[in-house]
Design an enzyme around this catalytic site. Structure first.
Site, PDB file in Angstrom:
ATOM      1  N   HIS A  52      53.938  40.206  39.897  1.00 39.59           N
ATOM      2  CA  HIS A  52      53.383  41.456  40.428  1.00 39.59           C
ATOM      3  C   HIS A  52      53.729  41.650  41.902  1.00 39.59           C
ATOM      4  O   HIS A  52      53.688  42.771  42.396  1.00 39.59           O
ATOM      5  CB  HIS A  52      51.855  41.460  40.306  1.00 39.59           C
ATOM      6  N   GLY A  84      41.595  38.098  33.354  1.00 36.59           N
ATOM      7  CA  GLY A  84      42.306  36.830  33.502  1.00 36.59           C
ATOM      8  C   GLY A  84      42.566  36.461  34.950  1.00 36.59           C
ATOM      9  O   GLY A  84      42.257  35.364  35.392  1.00 36.59           O
ATOM     10  N   HIS A 139      52.780  35.901  35.674  1.00 41.82           N
ATOM     11  CA  HIS A 139      52.450  37.332  35.673  1.00 41.82           C
ATOM     12  C   HIS A 139      51.966  37.792  37.052  1.00 41.82           C
ATOM     13  O   HIS A 139      52.487  38.761  37.605  1.00 41.82           O
ATOM     14  CB  HIS A 139      51.382  37.586  34.604  1.00 41.82           C
ATOM     15  N   GLU A 140      50.984  37.098  37.581  1.00 46.97           N
ATOM     16  CA  GLU A 140      50.421  37.524  38.882  1.00 46.97           C
ATOM     17  C   GLU A 140      51.463  37.383  39.983  1.00 46.97           C
ATOM     18  O   GLU A 140      51.572  38.240  40.858  1.00 46.97           O
ATOM     19  CB  GLU A 140      49.160  36.726  39.235  1.00 46.97           C
ATOM     20  N   GLU A 166      40.660  45.885  41.777  1.00 48.01           N
ATOM     21  CA  GLU A 166      41.347  46.754  40.822  1.00 48.01           C
ATOM     22  C   GLU A 166      40.403  47.050  39.657  1.00 48.01           C
ATOM     23  O   GLU A 166      39.799  46.128  39.133  1.00 48.01           O
ATOM     24  CB  GLU A 166      42.613  46.097  40.279  1.00 48.01           C
ATOM     25  N   GLU A 168      52.022  47.047  34.819  1.00 51.78           N
ATOM     26  CA  GLU A 168      51.549  46.067  33.827  1.00 51.78           C
ATOM     27  C   GLU A 168      52.539  45.852  32.681  1.00 51.78           C
ATOM     28  O   GLU A 168      52.805  44.722  32.287  1.00 51.78           O
ATOM     29  CB  GLU A 168      50.173  46.464  33.296  1.00 51.78           C
ATOM     30  N   MET A 194      44.074  38.295  39.103  1.00 52.58           N
ATOM     31  CA  MET A 194      44.361  39.484  39.904  1.00 52.58           C
ATOM     32  C   MET A 194      45.379  39.183  40.990  1.00 52.58           C
ATOM     33  O   MET A 194      45.274  38.196  41.702  1.00 52.58           O
ATOM     34  CB  MET A 194      43.041  39.997  40.497  1.00 52.58           C
ATOM     35  N   GLU A 195      46.351  40.087  41.121  1.00 55.15           N
ATOM     36  CA  GLU A 195      47.528  39.855  41.953  1.00 55.15           C
ATOM     37  C   GLU A 195      47.374  40.261  43.413  1.00 55.15           C
ATOM     38  O   GLU A 195      48.362  40.604  44.071  1.00 55.15           O
ATOM     39  CB  GLU A 195      48.701  40.626  41.341  1.00 55.15           C
ATOM     40  N   ASN A 196      46.162  40.228  43.976  1.00 58.28           N
ATOM     41  CA  ASN A 196      45.959  40.598  45.377  1.00 58.28           C
ATOM     42  C   ASN A 196      47.061  40.025  46.261  1.00 58.28           C
ATOM     43  O   ASN A 196      47.436  38.870  46.127  1.00 58.28           O
ATOM     44  CB  ASN A 196      44.622  40.038  45.867  1.00 58.28           C
TER      45      ASN A 196
HETATM   46  N1  ARG Z   1      46.063  43.648  37.541  1.00 60.34           N
HETATM   47  C1  ARG Z   1      45.397  42.580  36.854  1.00 60.34           C
HETATM   48  C2  ARG Z   1      46.446  41.909  35.992  1.00 60.34           C
HETATM   49  O1  ARG Z   1      46.893  42.402  35.020  1.00 60.34           O
HETATM   50  C3  ARG Z   1      44.236  42.997  36.015  1.00 60.34           C
HETATM   51  C4  ARG Z   1      43.164  43.757  36.708  1.00 60.34           C
HETATM   52  C5  ARG Z   1      42.131  44.191  35.761  1.00 60.34           C
HETATM   53  N2  ARG Z   1      41.167  45.095  36.319  1.00 60.34           N
HETATM   54  C6  ARG Z   1      40.307  45.768  35.564  1.00 60.34           C
HETATM   55  N3  ARG Z   1      39.471  46.557  36.138  1.00 60.34           N
HETATM   56  N4  ARG Z   1      40.263  45.677  34.298  1.00 60.34           N
HETATM   57  O2  ARG Z   1      46.958  40.915  36.324  1.00 60.34           O
HETATM   58 ZN    ZN Z   2      49.013  42.499  35.518  1.00 59.18          ZN
END
Ligand code: ARG
Ligand code: ZN
Length: 876
Positions: A306, A266, A302-303, A127, A325, A268-270
């Protein structure tokens, strides 16, 4: 490095692609010098598109294209157009299979986007647009595809090979592990993840509300095996909370968390495979502070959240980023509030918003929660998208009430499950369930800027009525967004002069007496309350019910009364903050009003001994507002004068309250065994806050206390708090000695080491710049590690006001040089780090010009797209 293009991507240009990729098969051959990526994509025409174009456009950047074929026919370079950003192919078929092989170099990837190596392990960050650094693909969130991933790697070095979804098979052949993963849920490429390394696994399990058994696996490097428990516990609490509060259950049979040391953000929610910055997930009481425990709980939540708000329902395009977000931050904030102290969580979030989002919204990078243009999307992972986005969702809940809001979120998830949605879709769901017309409300998505809300009151004695008048005004923003009046939900209560709540009467339809919300929708509007014997005190904007800058006409006496007796805990703290700010500004130009000081002093004395007030709230009441908040009240005020006045006020307060603080300090219970619960956290927080004030009032004796605490502490909260005080207030000898001992003790612990770097920035003598420069040459510092960069350079520029804003401009010059160095390695980090310079216009002219000069110099260099956008926008 890509040459900066001057082009912006526009929301109004959004169009679905003529083709979509339905299925994606990826095969990764991880070789020591490079990685080969073979893809097989099943592509069909897009039903959502009305374009009859035959051109398939795939994104790709910094890739070596080795081969590409369609339905088995190898293409030659006359069959496609290849440039540094895209691969375009004319195809006259409605459905076909595209195969492609690319070569990439993860070990040279210092930008930490796409596939890279962190401390000997492979990991990904896709992301927003990292996937295009792996293979040619429709790298945009409205293309959802079912992924199957095969990883082929040396089994000695990379025995663990992970990707999204479920493990289909794993074999070992000729010294190589071959693992195949399949994720049944269609997803955009930004949610793809791959991890390979020599990792250990901590396992746990969760039984869902419908009785399904979910395996939870946390993968970390051997040395961190003992640091997983808190994250796993937080994960289980999150899973339960999302079932109870939102009715959302987990969908795969497996949920994995991986910790990596090199990470731009911080976490990432893969899908099924969340990847975390190790500092946001690893903890033990000995190595992590209460603050870190709370942050980890919030980020794990948070993750996890998501999975529904982001993954099952994703974003149509990156302009909609706040759809996932903002909503997810709101969800994690409520989760944290439920797990710990609700009052403290709220006031912390409001402070954060005012310290970071308000300045952004008033500066050159100001943008709406749903921006309408960007150059580099990485620059839009901002406090506006996240934190203001969350406030916008919170306002919807305030206006609808909890039950309707839940109905709305159910409708949203059910309607858009498996789809890529927009912020309008979210509002649509809230409109459906409430019957409210939220057209005007949507201005919170499309217009940038912090509204100024002025409130004045008029009491009519003969009529026994109180009329409250509101005026809203939003100054123009850098993004030229229009400024029509916002819908501002003002939560309020009336109180008599004894502090008792009043049953007021109003016939105005803009007021809901159920939740005591007054909806201000016009530029100017008023409301009348009747049946009032005497002029009441108004408690306004309770719980910070809207992200506005409030200017009211309360007298100092009224504020002091509210501090003592408002039933809304947030507003008691808020009124205290307002008085602190007023006194700090008085101290800048003149001297602090003694009567006001005494009034606050006695209010605080009462609160500090009040058993009904939480310890954590007491600690927060003793904290003075941050310097930047004063810039919002008094534009272009000299920031160094503010810092000095703030310090004087803190010392004066410490002296005036000394007796109360001392006895409070002595009677606080001791937390022998470390527990992370709101009571123990509150005790430690107050104890350490008191210690600082006692150092200010009584000096040496309490420096000794801090030294003893530093040596004896059995948890990092107390040890680091003590170290911080020794660094801040100790003699040269004392603080240097403490730092050396701390490094000796913790050198091999990456998370604590970061704190060792960071804590040194709190000392505000005139040698801050020398210290930061020396740290950059320290044997343990690495420019390639964003956490260390943030801990040293970031902490200096954002936390050391005296050093960064030194009159000679040396702090600015230093930051400019560092940003330039970093841009060559990691553009995302460089673009973030330049932040403190970008707001040059809010400072006094002399200072602002010095900051601007550094930006101008940077603008003359060859910059990454990320840095180019920020620097150039700041100079417009
Ligand atoms: N989706 C992620 C989160 O908020 C953050 C990803 C950040 N990516 C970036 N390119 N800044 O949990
Ligand atoms: Zn997020």
């Amino acid at each position: 490095m890509s040459q900066a293009p001057a082009t912006a991507i526009l929301l109004e240009d959004y169009a679905p692609t003529p083709y979509v990729t339905k299925e994606t098969f990826l095969d990764f051959e991880l070789q020591s010098e490079y990685t080969l990526v073979h893809s097989r994509l099943t592509i069909v025409r897009n039903e959502k598109s009305n374009s009859d174009s035959n051109t398939l456009i795939l994104n790709g950047s910094e890739l070596e294209l080795l081969s590409v074929s369609i339905d088995g026919k190898v293409l030659t370079d006359s069959d496609y157009v290849l440039n540094s950003e895209t691969l375009s192919i004319n195809v006259d078929k409605d459905a076909f299979v595209l195969e492609c092989t690319t070569r990439i170099y993860p070990d040279k990837n210092t930008a930490l986007e796409g596939l890279y190596i962190s401390g000997g392990m492979y990991c990904t960050q896709c992301e927003a647009e990292g996937f295009r650094r792996i293979t040619y693909f429709q790298d945009r969130p409205d293309v959802l595809s079912v992924f199957t991933t095969r990883i082929n790697a040396d089994v000695e070095q990379y025995p663990v090979a992970l990707s999204n979804g479920n493990l289909v098979s794993q074999t070992i052949e000729n010294g190589r592990v071959i693992a195949e993963w399949h994720d049944p849920f269609p997803k955009p490429s930004y949610l793809f993840a791959l991890v390979a390394g020599d990792l250990v696994c901590q396992e746990d399990a969760f039984i869902t509300q419908s009785g399904r058994n979910i395996a939870l696996k946390m993968y970390v490097e051997q040395e961190n095996e003992h640091k997983c428990e808190h994250a796993l516990e937080s994960l289980k609490r999150s899973m339960k909370w999302d079932e109870e509060v939102y009715g959302r259950e987990y969908d795969l049979d497996l949920f994995m968390i991986v910790a990596v040391d090199h990470f731009n953000m911080g976490a990432m929610e893969n899908k099924g495979l969340n990847i975390f910055n190790s500092s946001c997930v690893l903890a033990t009481p000995e190595t992590a502070t209460d603050e870190a425990f709370a942050r980890i709980e919030g980020i794990v939540g948070h993750e996890y959240f998501h999975n529904w708000s982001g993954n099952r329902v994703t974003c149509r395009d990156w302009f909609q980023l706040s759809l996932k977000e903002g909503f997810t931050v709101f969800r994690d904030a409520e989760f944290s509030a439920d797990m710990g102290s609700r009052a403290v969580k709220r006031l912390e979030d409001v402070s954060f918003l005012r310290q970071h989002q308000f300045p952004e919204d008033a500066g050159p990078m100001a943008h709406a929660v749903r921006p309408s243009s960007y150059m580099e999307i990485s620059n839009f992972y901002t406090v506006t998208i996240y934190e203001k986005g969350s406030e916008v969702v919170r306002m919807l809940r305030t206006m609808l009430g909890e039950q309707l809001f839940r109905k709305g979120s159910d409708l949203y998830f059910d309607t858009f499950d498996g789809q890529a949605a927009t912020t309008d879709d979210f509002v649509w769901a809230m409109e459906q369930v409430s019957g409210q017309d939220l057209t005007q409300f949507k201005r919170w998505h499309s217009q940038a800027g912090t509204p100024r809300l002025s409130i004045s009151r008029e009491f009519n004695e003969s009529e026994k009525t109180l009329t409250i008048s509101a005026k809203q005004h939003t100054p123009p923003s850098a993004d030229h967004s229009p400024k029509e009046p916002f819908v501002i939900p003002v939560q309020l209560g009336l109180i008599d002069d004894q502090g008792r709540a009043l049953q007021e009467i109003t016939y105005d339809a803009s007021y809901s007496s159920d939740n005591q919300v007054w909806l201000v929708t016009q530029e100017e509007q008023s409301i009348t309350f009747s049946n009032l014997e005497t002029m009441p005190v108004v408690s306004l904007l309770r719980d910070f019910s809207a992200p506005v800058l409030l200017m009211d006409d309360l007298s100092d006496q009224e504020r002091v009364l509210l501090i003592g007796s408002d039933s809304n805990g947030f507003n008691r703290w808020e009124q205290c903050q307002i008085i602190y700010k007023k006194m700090i500004l008085q101290g800048v130009t003149d001297s602090v009003d003694d009567a006001l000081f005494s009034a606050l002093e006695s209010a605080l004395k009462q609160l500090l001994v009040d058993k009904k007030v939480e310890n954590a709230v007491k600690a927060e009441l003793l904290k003075l507002p941050a310097e930047v908040e004063l810039l919002q009240l008094s534009p272009k005020v000299d920031i160094l004068a503010v810092a000095a006045s703030r310090k004087r006020l803190m010392s004066r307060l410490a002296a005036a309250l000394s007796a109360t603080l001392t006895s409070l300090y002595q009677t606080l219970p001791v937390t022998e065994v470390y527990r992370f619960d709101s009571e123990s956290v509150g005790i430690r927080k107050l104890k350490n806050e008191l210690l600082e004030l006692l150092i200010l009032s009584d000096g040496d004796q309490y420096i000794e206390r801090a030294s003893a605490q530093f040596t004896q502490a059995n948890n990092m909260t107390d040890q680091l708090a003590a170290l911080r005080l020794l660094v801040k207030y100790g003699s040269e000898q004392v603080y240097q000695d403490a730092l050396d001992r701390f490094l000796d003790q913790w050198e091999s612990d990456a998370q604590v080491l970061e704190q060792w770097f960071r804590v040194q920035m709190v000392r505000t003598d005139d040698k801050a710049l020398d210290r930061v420069s020396a740290l950059l040459n320290h044997r343990l510092f690495e420019y390639q590690n964003p956490n260390k960069v943030r801990a040293v350079i970031g902490a200096f520029a954002m936390g050391n006001i005296e050093g960064f804003h030194a009159e000679d401009g040396s702090g600015y010059h230093f930051l400019g040089m560092q940003v330039e160095t970093l841009d060559a390695l990691n553009p995302q980090i460089a673009a973030r780090l330049v932040g403190p310079l970008v707001k040059w216009q809010s400072y006094d002219d002399a200072r602002g010009q010095k900051m601007k000069a550094v930006l101008t110099q940077l603008a003359g260099k060859e910059l990454s797209k990320d840095l180019y956008e920020v620097v150039n926008k700041s100079l417009v």
